[in-house]
Scaffold this motif. Structure first.
Motif, PDB file in Angstrom:
ATOM      1  N   GLY A  59       0.811  -1.210   0.000  1.00 36.96           N
ATOM      2  CA  GLY A  59       0.000   0.000   0.000  1.00 36.96           C
ATOM      3  C   GLY A  59       0.845   1.261   0.000  1.00 36.96           C
ATOM      4  O   GLY A  59       0.409   2.320  -0.453  1.00 36.96           O
ATOM      5  N   GLY A  60       2.075   1.144   0.516  1.00 35.79           N
ATOM      6  CA  GLY A  60       2.984   2.283   0.554  1.00 35.79           C
ATOM      7  C   GLY A  60       3.861   2.409  -0.670  1.00 35.79           C
ATOM      8  O   GLY A  60       4.711   3.302  -0.735  1.00 35.79           O
ATOM      9  N   GLY A  61       3.694   1.495  -1.633  1.00 36.56           N
ATOM     10  CA  GLY A  61       4.433   1.620  -2.881  1.00 36.56           C
ATOM     11  C   GLY A  61       5.616   0.695  -3.050  1.00 36.56           C
ATOM     12  O   GLY A  61       6.385   0.845  -4.010  1.00 36.56           O
ATOM     13  N   PHE A  62       5.786  -0.288  -2.144  1.00 38.96           N
ATOM     14  CA  PHE A  62       6.899  -1.223  -2.323  1.00 38.96           C
ATOM     15  C   PHE A  62       6.702  -1.969  -3.641  1.00 38.96           C
ATOM     16  O   PHE A  62       5.600  -2.427  -3.934  1.00 38.96           O
ATOM     17  N   PRO A  63       7.755  -2.113  -4.462  1.00 33.88           N
ATOM     18  CA  PRO A  63       7.616  -2.767  -5.773  1.00 33.88           C
ATOM     19  C   PRO A  63       7.073  -4.186  -5.650  1.00 33.88           C
ATOM     20  O   PRO A  63       7.499  -4.947  -4.781  1.00 33.88           O
TER      21      PRO A  63
ATOM     22  N   HIS B 273     -12.359  -9.778  -5.959  1.00 32.35           N
ATOM     23  CA  HIS B 273     -11.215  -8.867  -6.016  1.00 32.35           C
ATOM     24  C   HIS B 273     -11.585  -7.480  -5.482  1.00 32.35           C
ATOM     25  O   HIS B 273     -11.085  -6.464  -5.964  1.00 32.35           O
ATOM     26  N   GLU B 274     -12.438  -7.431  -4.470  1.00 30.97           N
ATOM     27  CA  GLU B 274     -12.826  -6.139  -3.907  1.00 30.97           C
ATOM     28  C   GLU B 274     -11.649  -5.432  -3.248  1.00 30.97           C
ATOM     29  O   GLU B 274     -11.598  -4.210  -3.200  1.00 30.97           O
ATOM     30  N   ASN B 275     -10.707  -6.193  -2.699  1.00 31.89           N
ATOM     31  CA  ASN B 275      -9.486  -5.604  -2.148  1.00 31.89           C
ATOM     32  C   ASN B 275      -8.569  -5.253  -3.314  1.00 31.89           C
ATOM     33  O   ASN B 275      -8.155  -6.134  -4.069  1.00 31.89           O
ATOM     34  N   PRO B 276      -8.210  -3.970  -3.503  1.00 28.05           N
ATOM     35  CA  PRO B 276      -7.394  -3.576  -4.655  1.00 28.05           C
ATOM     36  C   PRO B 276      -5.993  -4.170  -4.643  1.00 28.05           C
ATOM     37  O   PRO B 276      -5.330  -4.210  -5.682  1.00 28.05           O
ATOM     38  N   LEU B 277      -5.517  -4.645  -3.483  1.00 29.75           N
ATOM     39  CA  LEU B 277      -4.192  -5.254  -3.411  1.00 29.75           C
ATOM     40  C   LEU B 277      -4.230  -6.745  -3.738  1.00 29.75           C
ATOM     41  O   LEU B 277      -3.192  -7.387  -3.816  1.00 29.75           O
ATOM     42  N   ARG B 278      -5.426  -7.296  -3.945  1.00 27.12           N
ATOM     43  CA  ARG B 278      -5.567  -8.721  -4.236  1.00 27.12           C
ATOM     44  C   ARG B 278      -5.468  -8.934  -5.741  1.00 27.12           C
ATOM     45  O   ARG B 278      -6.327  -8.495  -6.504  1.00 27.12           O
ATOM     46  N   ILE B 279      -4.423  -9.602  -6.182  1.00 25.94           N
ATOM     47  CA  ILE B 279      -4.184  -9.776  -7.612  1.00 25.94           C
ATOM     48  C   ILE B 279      -4.348 -11.224  -8.059  1.00 25.94           C
ATOM     49  O   ILE B 279      -4.321 -11.507  -9.255  1.00 25.94           O
ATOM     50  N   GLU B 280      -4.530 -12.150  -7.126  1.00 27.09           N
ATOM     51  CA  GLU B 280      -4.554 -13.569  -7.459  1.00 27.09           C
ATOM     52  C   GLU B 280      -5.913 -14.005  -8.011  1.00 27.09           C
ATOM     53  O   GLU B 280      -6.960 -13.525  -7.570  1.00 27.09           O
ATOM     54  N   SER B 281      -5.885 -14.935  -8.953  1.00 28.38           N
ATOM     55  CA  SER B 281      -7.117 -15.561  -9.418  1.00 28.38           C
ATOM     56  C   SER B 281      -7.602 -16.516  -8.334  1.00 28.38           C
ATOM     57  O   SER B 281      -6.877 -16.811  -7.369  1.00 28.38           O
ATOM     58  N   ALA B 282      -8.825 -17.034  -8.489  1.00 31.31           N
ATOM     59  CA  ALA B 282      -9.353 -17.978  -7.501  1.00 31.31           C
ATOM     60  C   ALA B 282      -8.473 -19.216  -7.406  1.00 31.31           C
ATOM     61  O   ALA B 282      -8.226 -19.738  -6.311  1.00 31.31           O
ATOM     62  N   ARG B 283      -7.973 -19.697  -8.539  1.00 32.67           N
ATOM     63  CA  ARG B 283      -7.107 -20.881  -8.526  1.00 32.67           C
ATOM     64  C   ARG B 283      -5.786 -20.579  -7.824  1.00 32.67           C
ATOM     65  O   ARG B 283      -5.296 -21.386  -7.026  1.00 32.67           O
ATOM     66  N   GLN B 284      -5.194 -19.423  -8.114  1.00 33.32           N
ATOM     67  CA  GLN B 284      -3.941 -19.048  -7.458  1.00 33.32           C
ATOM     68  C   GLN B 284      -4.150 -18.875  -5.953  1.00 33.32           C
ATOM     69  O   GLN B 284      -3.307 -19.285  -5.149  1.00 33.32           O
TER      70      GLN B 284
END
Length: 204
Positions: free
Chosen positions: A44-48, A135-146
């Motif tokens: 959230g603070g911008g870490f790559p 994916h309501e959390n904007p930091l959540r990038i994983e698919s359901a399978r992942q």
């Protein structure tokens, strides 16, 4: 004064940790101090958030050390007798792109040392798409399978702890939260929280 008891609330992406911990914070008040998620602070603070092996290792090392300092700070400040952690120091292994030995060498610790930090582990299982994964959390990038694969790895990692309680995914998220509250209530003998469950809103 005895050191605070640490309890880990873990689980794969979308398991409901954040929403559950908000209820825990409200319900137990001063008896429990809830730590924020180290990964959320960093990302959230911008870490790559690079997908390369080197980038993943850098992120997990950073998350590990932030988690350690969050725990140390709350312990030294004696905020509460029980600390509930949004993930623990071993969660990074589920995201680590290499051998476990490499992880422990990089962060200069061992599996036994990290397991011993926590009195209990509560594992919230990640739901399927049918049961509410989103994916309501904007930091959540994983698919359901992942997300399911990460959740399984987290389960295997923490299974080595002597006290693990698994909270299965349910279509009714409120029931899942109530189960966590019941588990924590049994772990906090001096708790003075309300005896009735709080009102909980709709599923996250």
């Amino acid at each position: 004064m005895a050191a605070p008891k640490r309890i880990v609330l873990t689980g794969g992406p979308g398991a409901g940790k954040t929403a559950t911990l908000e209820v825990v914070r409200h319900h137990f008040s001063a008896q429990v101090h809830v730590l924020p998620e180290a990964a959320g602070i960093l990302y959230g603070g911008g870490f790559p958030r690079h997908s390369t092996n080197a980038g993943s290792r850098a992120a997990q090392r950073a998350i590990f050390h932030v988690q350690r300092e969050l725990e140390r700070g709350s312990e030294e400040e004696r905020i509460a007798e029980t600390i509930v952690c949004d993930r623990g120091t071993l969660d990074g292994l589920a995201y680590w792109p290499g051998a476990e030995d490499d992880f422990f060498r990089d962060v200069e610790t061992s599996i036994d040392a990290e397991l011993a930090r926590y009195a209990m582990v509560v594992h919230l299982r990640t739901p399927s798409v049918h049961d509410g994964y989103n994916h309501e959390n904007p930091l959540r990038i994983e698919s359901a399978r992942q997300a399911a694969a990460i959740d399984a790895r987290i389960g295997r990692i923490w299974s080595r702890h002597p006290r693990v309680v698994t909270v299965e995914s349910r279509a009714n998220f409120v029931e899942k939260v109530h189960q966590v509250l019941d588990i924590l209530r049994r772990e906090i003998p001096t708790v003075r929280a309300r005896t009735r469950h709080p009102e909980i809103g709709p599923d996250p």
